[in-house]
Scaffold this motif. Structure first.
Motif, PDB file in Angstrom:
ATOM      1  N   PRO A  25      10.347  -6.114  10.285  1.00 56.92           N
ATOM      2  CA  PRO A  25      11.448  -5.213   9.938  1.00 56.92           C
ATOM      3  C   PRO A  25      11.937  -5.417   8.499  1.00 56.92           C
ATOM      4  CG  PRO A  25      11.940  -6.480  11.940  1.00 56.92           C
ATOM      5  CD  PRO A  25      10.667  -7.011  11.383  1.00 56.92           C
ATOM      6  N   GLY A  26      11.998  -4.320   7.762  1.00 57.56           N
ATOM      7  CA  GLY A  26      12.555  -4.347   6.411  1.00 57.56           C
ATOM      8  C   GLY A  26      11.639  -4.905   5.342  1.00 57.56           C
ATOM      9  N   LEU A  27      10.412  -5.299   5.695  1.00 56.39           N
ATOM     10  CA  LEU A  27       9.496  -5.893   4.719  1.00 56.39           C
ATOM     11  C   LEU A  27       8.445  -4.874   4.310  1.00 56.39           C
ATOM     12  CD1 LEU A  27       8.402  -8.378   3.169  1.00 56.39           C
ATOM     13  CD2 LEU A  27       7.068  -8.922   5.222  1.00 56.39           C
ATOM     14  N   ASP A  28       8.340  -4.614   3.001  1.00 55.46           N
ATOM     15  CA  ASP A  28       7.279  -3.753   2.480  1.00 55.46           C
ATOM     16  C   ASP A  28       6.094  -4.657   2.147  1.00 55.46           C
ATOM     17  OD1 ASP A  28       5.542  -2.072   1.167  1.00 55.46           O
ATOM     18  OD2 ASP A  28       6.937  -1.527  -0.425  1.00 55.46           O
ATOM     19  N   ALA A  29       5.111  -4.690   3.028  1.00 52.46           N
ATOM     20  CA  ALA A  29       3.965  -5.588   2.858  1.00 52.46           C
ATOM     21  C   ALA A  29       2.754  -4.857   2.287  1.00 52.46           C
ATOM     22  CB  ALA A  29       3.616  -6.215   4.203  1.00 52.46           C
ATOM     23  N   SER A  30       2.965  -3.675   1.742  1.00 53.05           N
ATOM     24  CA  SER A  30       1.846  -2.853   1.271  1.00 53.05           C
ATOM     25  C   SER A  30       1.081  -3.491   0.111  1.00 53.05           C
ATOM     26  CB  SER A  30       2.336  -1.457   0.881  1.00 53.05           C
ATOM     27  OG  SER A  30       3.314  -1.529  -0.128  1.00 53.05           O
ATOM     28  N   ASP A  31       1.708  -4.399  -0.635  1.00 49.38           N
ATOM     29  CA  ASP A  31       1.035  -5.049  -1.765  1.00 49.38           C
ATOM     30  C   ASP A  31       0.759  -6.522  -1.506  1.00 49.38           C
ATOM     31  OD1 ASP A  31       0.885  -2.762  -3.432  1.00 49.38           O
ATOM     32  OD2 ASP A  31       2.970  -3.015  -3.998  1.00 49.38           O
ATOM     33  N   ILE A  32       0.709  -6.919  -0.232  1.00 53.26           N
ATOM     34  CA  ILE A  32       0.442  -8.314   0.117  1.00 53.26           C
ATOM     35  C   ILE A  32      -0.990  -8.445   0.608  1.00 53.26           C
ATOM     36  CG2 ILE A  32       1.023 -10.251   1.633  1.00 53.26           C
ATOM     37  CD1 ILE A  32       3.874  -9.227   1.740  1.00 53.26           C
ATOM     38  N   SER A  33      -1.716  -9.408   0.047  1.00 57.50           N
ATOM     39  CA  SER A  33      -3.070  -9.732   0.496  1.00 57.50           C
ATOM     40  C   SER A  33      -3.032 -11.062   1.223  1.00 57.50           C
ATOM     41  CB  SER A  33      -4.019  -9.837  -0.692  1.00 57.50           C
ATOM     42  OG  SER A  33      -4.116  -8.597  -1.353  1.00 57.50           O
ATOM     43  N   VAL A  34      -3.905 -11.221   2.210  1.00 56.44           N
ATOM     44  CA  VAL A  34      -3.937 -12.425   3.031  1.00 56.44           C
ATOM     45  C   VAL A  34      -5.368 -12.928   3.128  1.00 56.44           C
ATOM     46  CG1 VAL A  34      -3.509 -13.373   5.332  1.00 56.44           C
ATOM     47  CG2 VAL A  34      -1.980 -11.618   4.409  1.00 56.44           C
ATOM     48  N   THR A  35      -5.547 -14.227   2.916  1.00 56.24           N
ATOM     49  CA  THR A  35      -6.813 -14.885   3.200  1.00 56.24           C
ATOM     50  C   THR A  35      -6.520 -16.082   4.096  1.00 56.24           C
ATOM     51  OG1 THR A  35      -6.694 -16.273   1.225  1.00 56.24           O
ATOM     52  CG2 THR A  35      -7.889 -14.192   1.018  1.00 56.24           C
ATOM     53  N   SER A  36      -7.537 -16.508   4.834  1.00 57.12           N
ATOM     54  CA  SER A  36      -7.385 -17.676   5.693  1.00 57.12           C
ATOM     55  C   SER A  36      -8.653 -18.511   5.623  1.00 57.12           C
ATOM     56  CB  SER A  36      -7.113 -17.250   7.138  1.00 57.12           C
ATOM     57  OG  SER A  36      -6.970 -18.380   7.970  1.00 57.12           O
ATOM     58  N   ASP A  37      -8.474 -19.816   5.476  1.00 55.46           N
ATOM     59  CA  ASP A  37      -9.602 -20.742   5.421  1.00 55.46           C
ATOM     60  C   ASP A  37      -9.239 -21.986   6.213  1.00 55.46           C
ATOM     61  OD1 ASP A  37     -12.058 -21.870   4.687  1.00 55.46           O
ATOM     62  OD2 ASP A  37     -11.211 -22.740   2.876  1.00 55.46           O
ATOM     63  N   HIS A  38      -9.888 -22.187   7.342  1.00 56.65           N
ATOM     64  CA  HIS A  38      -9.622 -23.329   8.225  1.00 56.65           C
ATOM     65  C   HIS A  38      -8.142 -23.418   8.607  1.00 56.65           C
ATOM     66  CE1 HIS A  38     -13.519 -24.410   6.432  1.00 56.65           C
ATOM     67  NE2 HIS A  38     -13.755 -24.893   7.638  1.00 56.65           N
ATOM     68  N   GLY A  39      -7.523 -22.267   8.864  1.00 62.28           N
ATOM     69  CA  GLY A  39      -6.127 -22.234   9.293  1.00 62.28           C
ATOM     70  C   GLY A  39      -5.122 -22.289   8.166  1.00 62.28           C
ATOM     71  N   GLU A  40      -5.596 -22.381   6.934  1.00 62.72           N
ATOM     72  CA  GLU A  40      -4.697 -22.355   5.780  1.00 62.72           C
ATOM     73  C   GLU A  40      -4.644 -20.924   5.254  1.00 62.72           C
ATOM     74  OE1 GLU A  40      -4.469 -25.546   2.735  1.00 62.72           O
ATOM     75  OE2 GLU A  40      -5.104 -23.932   1.392  1.00 62.72           O
ATOM     76  N   VAL A  41      -3.458 -20.332   5.318  1.00 64.11           N
ATOM     77  CA  VAL A  41      -3.267 -18.940   4.917  1.00 64.11           C
ATOM     78  C   VAL A  41      -2.752 -18.900   3.489  1.00 64.11           C
ATOM     79  CG1 VAL A  41      -1.859 -16.877   5.338  1.00 64.11           C
ATOM     80  CG2 VAL A  41      -2.887 -18.101   7.254  1.00 64.11           C
ATOM     81  N   ARG A  42      -3.310 -17.992   2.704  1.00 60.17           N
ATOM     82  CA  ARG A  42      -2.831 -17.782   1.334  1.00 60.17           C
ATOM     83  C   ARG A  42      -2.330 -16.352   1.219  1.00 60.17           C
ATOM     84  NH1 ARG A  42      -2.156 -19.795  -3.510  1.00 60.17           N
ATOM     85  NH2 ARG A  42      -2.459 -18.458  -5.305  1.00 60.17           N
ATOM     86  N   LEU A  43      -1.081 -16.235   0.792  1.00 63.62           N
ATOM     87  CA  LEU A  43      -0.474 -14.923   0.543  1.00 63.62           C
ATOM     88  C   LEU A  43      -0.510 -14.663  -0.950  1.00 63.62           C
ATOM     89  CD1 LEU A  43       2.737 -15.316   2.761  1.00 63.62           C
ATOM     90  CD2 LEU A  43       0.554 -14.259   3.402  1.00 63.62           C
ATOM     91  N   SER A  44      -0.919 -13.471  -1.337  1.00 62.36           N
ATOM     92  CA  SER A  44      -0.896 -13.094  -2.751  1.00 62.36           C
ATOM     93  C   SER A  44      -0.484 -11.635  -2.850  1.00 62.36           C
ATOM     94  CB  SER A  44      -2.272 -13.320  -3.389  1.00 62.36           C
ATOM     95  OG  SER A  44      -3.263 -12.580  -2.718  1.00 62.36           O
ATOM     96  N   GLY A  45      -0.085 -11.251  -4.039  1.00 62.25           N
ATOM     97  CA  GLY A  45       0.365  -9.884  -4.257  1.00 62.25           C
ATOM     98  C   GLY A  45       1.798  -9.855  -4.740  1.00 62.25           C
ATOM     99  N   VAL A  46       2.455  -8.715  -4.507  1.00 62.79           N
ATOM    100  CA  VAL A  46       3.797  -8.480  -5.042  1.00 62.79           C
ATOM    101  C   VAL A  46       4.746  -8.066  -3.927  1.00 62.79           C
ATOM    102  CG1 VAL A  46       5.147  -7.046  -6.641  1.00 62.79           C
ATOM    103  CG2 VAL A  46       2.836  -7.758  -7.265  1.00 62.79           C
ATOM    104  N   VAL A  47       5.949  -8.631  -3.957  1.00 59.90           N
ATOM    105  CA  VAL A  47       7.042  -8.199  -3.078  1.00 59.90           C
ATOM    106  C   VAL A  47       8.238  -7.871  -3.963  1.00 59.90           C
ATOM    107  CG1 VAL A  47       6.300  -9.455  -1.015  1.00 59.90           C
ATOM    108  CG2 VAL A  47       7.764 -10.604  -2.681  1.00 59.90           C
ATOM    109  N   TRP A  48       9.273  -7.263  -3.365  1.00 62.30           N
ATOM    110  CA  TRP A  48      10.380  -6.739  -4.157  1.00 62.30           C
ATOM    111  C   TRP A  48      11.597  -7.648  -4.220  1.00 62.30           C
ATOM    112  CZ3 TRP A  48       8.335  -3.464  -7.111  1.00 62.30           C
ATOM    113  CH2 TRP A  48       7.315  -2.644  -6.674  1.00 62.30           C
ATOM    114  N   SER A  49      11.605  -8.747  -3.466  1.00 61.48           N
ATOM    115  CA  SER A  49      12.763  -9.635  -3.522  1.00 61.48           C
ATOM    116  C   SER A  49      12.373 -11.032  -3.057  1.00 61.48           C
ATOM    117  CB  SER A  49      13.903  -9.108  -2.636  1.00 61.48           C
ATOM    118  OG  SER A  49      13.559  -9.231  -1.268  1.00 61.48           O
ATOM    119  N   GLU A  50      13.217 -11.995  -3.396  1.00 55.87           N
ATOM    120  CA  GLU A  50      13.018 -13.376  -2.923  1.00 55.87           C
ATOM    121  C   GLU A  50      13.087 -13.416  -1.399  1.00 55.87           C
ATOM    122  OE1 GLU A  50      12.282 -16.187  -4.546  1.00 55.87           O
ATOM    123  OE2 GLU A  50      12.252 -15.225  -6.521  1.00 55.87           O
TER     124      GLU A  50
END
Length: 89
Positions: A25-50
């Protein structure tokens, strides 16, 4: 969070994180990329607020099989708002 009996595949983790980000709810995730390696998730991209940055990290961490989240999201002010540019989380 308890470990699953059988390890969750990285593909399943990635897809689950993406799905939960998309429906948060309330999160614009359209510019978020996700990768996963052995259970370690990396988030990259742009969001609009802290707050969006923190919410995305919390959503990812709550997925079964995620052992660690590396948050590489950048916070960018929406155009027309005070303060523009990219800020590291």
């Amino acid at each position: 969070m308890p470990e699953p009996i059988y390890p969750t595949s990285d593909l399943r983790i990635r897809l689950e994180v993406l799905d939960r980000l998309r429906h948060a709810p309330g999160l614009d995730a359209s510019d978020i990329s996700v990768t996963s390696d052995h259970g370690e998730v990396r988030l990259s991209g742009v969001v609009w607020s802290e707050a969006d940055c923190r919410q995305a990290q919390e959503v990812a961490a709550a997925v079964l099989g995620v052992k660690r989240v590396r948050n590489g999201l950048l916070v960018q002010a929406k155009s027309g708002s005070v303060g523009t540019g990219l800020l590291a989380p």
